[in-house]
Design an enzyme around this catalytic site. Structure first.
Site, mmCIF file in Angstrom:
data_model
loop_
_atom_site.group_PDB
_atom_site.id
_atom_site.type_symbol
_atom_site.label_atom_id
_atom_site.label_comp_id
_atom_site.label_asym_id
_atom_site.label_seq_id
_atom_site.Cartn_x
_atom_site.Cartn_y
_atom_site.Cartn_z
ATOM 1 N N GLU A 100 -85.464 -17.408 -11.527
ATOM 2 C CA GLU A 100 -85.092 -17.682 -12.917
ATOM 3 C C GLU A 100 -84.165 -18.893 -12.992
ATOM 4 O O GLU A 100 -83.310 -19.077 -12.134
ATOM 5 C CB GLU A 100 -84.396 -16.439 -13.487
ATOM 6 N N ASP A 102 -81.669 -20.512 -15.821
ATOM 7 C CA ASP A 102 -81.060 -20.070 -17.076
ATOM 8 C C ASP A 102 -80.167 -21.084 -17.759
ATOM 9 O O ASP A 102 -79.291 -21.674 -17.111
ATOM 10 C CB ASP A 102 -80.075 -18.926 -16.781
ATOM 11 N N GLU A 104 -77.737 -20.582 -21.179
ATOM 12 C CA GLU A 104 -77.323 -19.686 -22.254
ATOM 13 C C GLU A 104 -76.187 -20.352 -23.007
ATOM 14 O O GLU A 104 -75.222 -20.812 -22.404
ATOM 15 C CB GLU A 104 -76.832 -18.349 -21.700
ATOM 16 N N GLU A 129 -73.344 -18.889 -11.191
ATOM 17 C CA GLU A 129 -73.002 -19.368 -12.522
ATOM 18 C C GLU A 129 -72.195 -20.671 -12.485
ATOM 19 O O GLU A 129 -71.279 -20.824 -11.675
ATOM 20 C CB GLU A 129 -72.153 -18.328 -13.263
ATOM 21 N N ARG A 274 -63.987 -14.591 -5.528
ATOM 22 C CA ARG A 274 -65.220 -13.847 -5.675
ATOM 23 C C ARG A 274 -65.990 -13.740 -4.363
ATOM 24 O O ARG A 274 -66.811 -12.844 -4.185
ATOM 25 C CB ARG A 274 -66.064 -14.588 -6.710
#
Ligand code: NAG
Length: 286
Positions: A100, A102, A104, A129, A274
């Site tokens: 995918e 993306d 947004e 991201e 993270r």
């Protein structure tokens, strides 16, 4: 105005006019998929609008699947107070271990900046991201959002300026790359006020509904269209289209650095908290 007598003398002219009228790039390439009347195709198939109200959002999907392509679309986002709304525009192979790409657009209060959220999933795994502010107000006019997807990598561009580059590091670093699953193109406008604006602090103001996003000038004319009947795509990695071998040149790289330096607000590649075990390999590859 063309007179009837001319059309009568030149029946082929009628055919040409009919072809021109039917050649709406949106109409030809997309179907509304949900939200009923909220997804509208207008202006002879040249314009599509999605709307969102309390009852529902809406969405559309491409008629074709693509395996590599240079794909442009112009979007004009929900104006005014768009807080809580998300306009998603993405390519996806859907299903198990999907790939995918993306984009947004997270709405905001009037005057506060939209966030462009991007991600790349390969073999079902995302967590890549990167988020940006834009250097213009994306609600005032149409702007072109492009995905260049070829065997070298994926380049996201806004009005021709590259903002993100996901390189194909499959062979050198073992990072899966989307190369065998054809993707559909989707878009949707929906309510995401649980998280979208300032992390969910600002809720959708339904008194401003319906919220409307617009699309036009879709161009995937040289993209590789997948045929599920023959399981082949209309071009191969050795195909001749120049975009098939395009990568970031020095000028593109410099412009991307300018965007990333001035407008990037989140980058998974610098989020050490993270990834305490170490950043993903595509982040550290030379
Ligand atoms: C909305 O505006 C606020 C205040 O400027 C900003 O912090 C935030 O990043 C903006 N975008 C979203 C999606 O919250």
């Amino acid at each position: 105005m063309i007179s009837r007598s001319i059309l009568a003398c030149y029946p082929f002219a009628v055919l040409l006019l009919a072809a021109a009228a039917a050649a709406g790039s949106i109409d030809e390439n997309f179907n509304p998929t949900w939200g009923g009347y909220r997804a509208k195709i207008l202006n002879n198939g040249e314009l599509l609008t999605l709307s969102l109200d309390r009852g529902s959002g809406s969405g559309f999907q491409s008629k074709k699947q693509y395996l590599y392509g240079k794909i442009d679309m112009q979007l004009k986002l929900v104006p005014g107070n768009s807080a809580g709304t998300v306009t998603a525009y993405y390519l996806s192979s859907v299903g198990y271990a999907h790939d995918e790409i993306d984009l947004e657009f997270l709405g905001n209060l009037s005057g506060d900046p939209y966030v462009l959220h991007t991600n790349v999933f390969t073999q079902g795994k995302g967590n890549r991201e990167q988020q940006f502010y834009l250097w213009f107000d994306p609600t005032l006019d149409f702007h072109t959002y492009s995905i260049l997807w070829n065997p070298q990598g994926i380049i996201f561009s806004v009005d021709g300026t590259p903002i993100r580059h996901f390189r194909n590091l499959e062979r050198t670093h073992g990072v899966p790359f989307p190369k065998s699953q054809p993707m559909w193109i989707y878009s949707s406008l929906w309510n995401a006020d649980q998280w979208a604006t300032r992390g969910g602090l600002v809720k959708t103001d339904w008194s401003k509904a319906p919220f409307i996003a617009s699309y036009r000038k879709f161009d995937a004319s040289s993209a590789c269209v997948w045929s599920s009947y023959t399981s082949t795509s209309s071009c191969t990695p050795s195909g001749r289209a120049p975009w098939m071998s395009q990568t970031l040149d020095m000028a593109g790289l410099q412009r991307m650095r300018w965007v990333q330096k001035n407008y990037m607000i989140y980058n998974y590649c610098t989020d050490y908290h993270r990834f305490p075990q170490g950043l993903p390999p595509e982040c550290t590859a030379a």
